[in-house]
Design a protein around this motif. Structure first.
Motif, PDB file in Angstrom:
ATOM      1  N   PRO A  56     -18.166  -0.482  -3.750  1.00  0.00           N
ATOM      2  CA  PRO A  56     -19.376  -0.367  -4.548  1.00  0.00           C
ATOM      3  C   PRO A  56     -20.069   0.965  -4.224  1.00  0.00           C
ATOM      4  CG  PRO A  56     -19.289  -2.492  -3.439  1.00  0.00           C
ATOM      5  CD  PRO A  56     -18.216  -1.623  -2.843  1.00  0.00           C
ATOM      6  N   THR A  57     -20.409   1.724  -5.251  1.00  0.00           N
ATOM      7  CA  THR A  57     -21.118   2.992  -5.098  1.00  0.00           C
ATOM      8  C   THR A  57     -22.336   2.963  -6.010  1.00  0.00           C
ATOM      9  OG1 THR A  57     -19.941   4.138  -6.877  1.00  0.00           O
ATOM     10  CG2 THR A  57     -18.949   4.228  -4.673  1.00  0.00           C
ATOM     11  N   VAL A  58     -23.298   3.801  -5.704  1.00  0.00           N
ATOM     12  CA  VAL A  58     -24.443   3.976  -6.589  1.00  0.00           C
ATOM     13  C   VAL A  58     -24.382   5.413  -7.083  1.00  0.00           C
ATOM     14  CG1 VAL A  58     -26.950   3.903  -6.817  1.00  0.00           C
ATOM     15  CG2 VAL A  58     -25.781   2.256  -5.330  1.00  0.00           C
ATOM     16  N   GLN A  59     -24.129   5.556  -8.373  1.00  0.00           N
ATOM     17  CA  GLN A  59     -23.997   6.875  -8.985  1.00  0.00           C
ATOM     18  C   GLN A  59     -24.965   6.975 -10.154  1.00  0.00           C
ATOM     19  OE1 GLN A  59     -19.872   8.113  -9.564  1.00  0.00           O
ATOM     20  NE2 GLN A  59     -19.227   6.489  -8.184  1.00  0.00           N
ATOM     21  N   GLN A  60     -25.801   8.016 -10.119  1.00  0.00           N
ATOM     22  CA  GLN A  60     -26.824   8.242 -11.136  1.00  0.00           C
ATOM     23  C   GLN A  60     -27.703   7.006 -11.319  1.00  0.00           C
ATOM     24  OE1 GLN A  60     -24.488   9.596 -14.491  1.00  0.00           O
ATOM     25  NE2 GLN A  60     -24.300  11.642 -13.618  1.00  0.00           N
ATOM     26  N   GLY A  61     -28.035   6.361 -10.184  1.00  0.00           N
ATOM     27  CA  GLY A  61     -28.933   5.218 -10.195  1.00  0.00           C
ATOM     28  C   GLY A  61     -28.328   3.909 -10.648  1.00  0.00           C
ATOM     29  N   LYS A  62     -27.023   3.871 -10.877  1.00  0.00           N
ATOM     30  CA  LYS A  62     -26.365   2.646 -11.359  1.00  0.00           C
ATOM     31  C   LYS A  62     -25.223   2.264 -10.422  1.00  0.00           C
ATOM     32  CE  LYS A  62     -28.680   2.407 -15.208  1.00  0.00           C
ATOM     33  NZ  LYS A  62     -29.760   1.483 -15.290  1.00  0.00           N
ATOM     34  N   LEU A  63     -25.013   0.959 -10.292  1.00  0.00           N
ATOM     35  CA  LEU A  63     -23.893   0.453  -9.504  1.00  0.00           C
ATOM     36  C   LEU A  63     -22.581   0.739 -10.224  1.00  0.00           C
ATOM     37  CD1 LEU A  63     -22.857  -1.262  -7.081  1.00  0.00           C
ATOM     38  CD2 LEU A  63     -23.003  -3.227  -8.605  1.00  0.00           C
ATOM     39  N   LYS A  64     -21.638   1.301  -9.507  1.00  0.00           N
ATOM     40  CA  LYS A  64     -20.295   1.509 -10.044  1.00  0.00           C
ATOM     41  C   LYS A  64     -19.314   1.023  -8.981  1.00  0.00           C
ATOM     42  CE  LYS A  64     -17.029   4.890 -11.754  1.00  0.00           C
ATOM     43  NZ  LYS A  64     -16.732   6.289 -12.004  1.00  0.00           N
ATOM     44  N   ARG A  65     -18.499   0.059  -9.339  1.00  0.00           N
ATOM     45  CA  ARG A  65     -17.510  -0.486  -8.400  1.00  0.00           C
ATOM     46  C   ARG A  65     -16.173   0.220  -8.613  1.00  0.00           C
ATOM     47  NH1 ARG A  65     -19.397  -5.132  -5.942  1.00  0.00           N
ATOM     48  NH2 ARG A  65     -21.268  -5.973  -6.891  1.00  0.00           N
ATOM     49  N   VAL A  66     -15.678   0.807  -7.549  1.00  0.00           N
ATOM     50  CA  VAL A  66     -14.402   1.521  -7.602  1.00  0.00           C
ATOM     51  C   VAL A  66     -13.350   0.645  -6.940  1.00  0.00           C
ATOM     52  CG1 VAL A  66     -13.163   3.605  -6.900  1.00  0.00           C
ATOM     53  CG2 VAL A  66     -15.596   3.737  -7.480  1.00  0.00           C
ATOM     54  N   ARG A  67     -12.332   0.295  -7.676  1.00  0.00           N
ATOM     55  CA  ARG A  67     -11.230  -0.520  -7.137  1.00  0.00           C
ATOM     56  C   ARG A  67     -10.178   0.434  -6.577  1.00  0.00           C
ATOM     57  NH1 ARG A  67      -9.758  -4.935  -5.118  1.00  0.00           N
ATOM     58  NH2 ARG A  67      -7.750  -5.765  -5.672  1.00  0.00           N
ATOM     59  N   ILE A  68      -9.824   0.255  -5.314  1.00  0.00           N
ATOM     60  CA  ILE A  68      -8.812   1.085  -4.671  1.00  0.00           C
ATOM     61  C   ILE A  68      -7.637   0.166  -4.355  1.00  0.00           C
ATOM     62  CG2 ILE A  68      -8.312   2.695  -2.801  1.00  0.00           C
ATOM     63  CD1 ILE A  68     -11.417   2.950  -2.499  1.00  0.00           C
TER      64      ILE A  68
END
Length: 152
Positions: A4-16
């Motif tokens: 889970p990352t916060v990019q430009q104020g929004k949660l973005k989940r990156v699946r690795i």
């Protein structure tokens, strides 16, 4: 592994996926999550600049990460464990060359472990756990640094 990352104020989940590599730019809030008990996710941190600060941040709702509940900046005396450092760059002790994952990386890298990451993180976590923000789930006037040392 999910990141889970916060990019430009929004949660973005990156699946690795297994066997894949993901490079996250610095200063992006993130929280690595292992999908299964007993799974292994290797996080390799970059070397910190002298005097550079790290930040721990809690959100009112981790599922959306729109409102910061509590954050604190602190000096981390070492990077996360484990850390790979290119051998051409000076690296602080201690080195752990006998780590089981060491053979997966080029011999030109030194393997460094932080022996006591808790020394830096635990006091910040304890401050949060004792805070009114943790008790109420609501930010206060002192929840967020008014003049953060860097933009995120």
């Amino acid at each position: 592994m999910e990141l889970p990352t916060v990019q430009q104020g929004k949660l973005k989940r990156v699946r690795i996926s297994e066997g894949h590599l993901f490079v996250l730019p610095r200063r992006i809030p993130h929280s690595p999550q292992r999908p299964e008990a007993g799974s292994l996710g290797l996080v390799i941190e970059r070397c910190r600049e002298d005097g550079e600060l790290d930040c721990l941040r809690w959100y009112t709702d981790f599922d959306v990460c729109e409102e910061v509940l509590y954050e604190r900046y602190f000096r981390c005396s070492c990077s996360s464990i484990p850390v790979l450092i290119p051998a051409a760059r000076p690296a602080p002790a201690p080195y752990s060359l006998d780590h089981p994952l060491r053979s997966a990386f080029p011999a030109s890298y030194l393997w460094r472990r932080c022996e006591d990451l808790g020394r830096d993180l635990v006091p910040v976590v304890k401050q949060f756990l004792a805070s009114p923000e943790n008790e109420t789930g609501k930010p206060t006037a002192t929840s967020i640094e008014p003049n953060p040392p860097f933009e995120q």
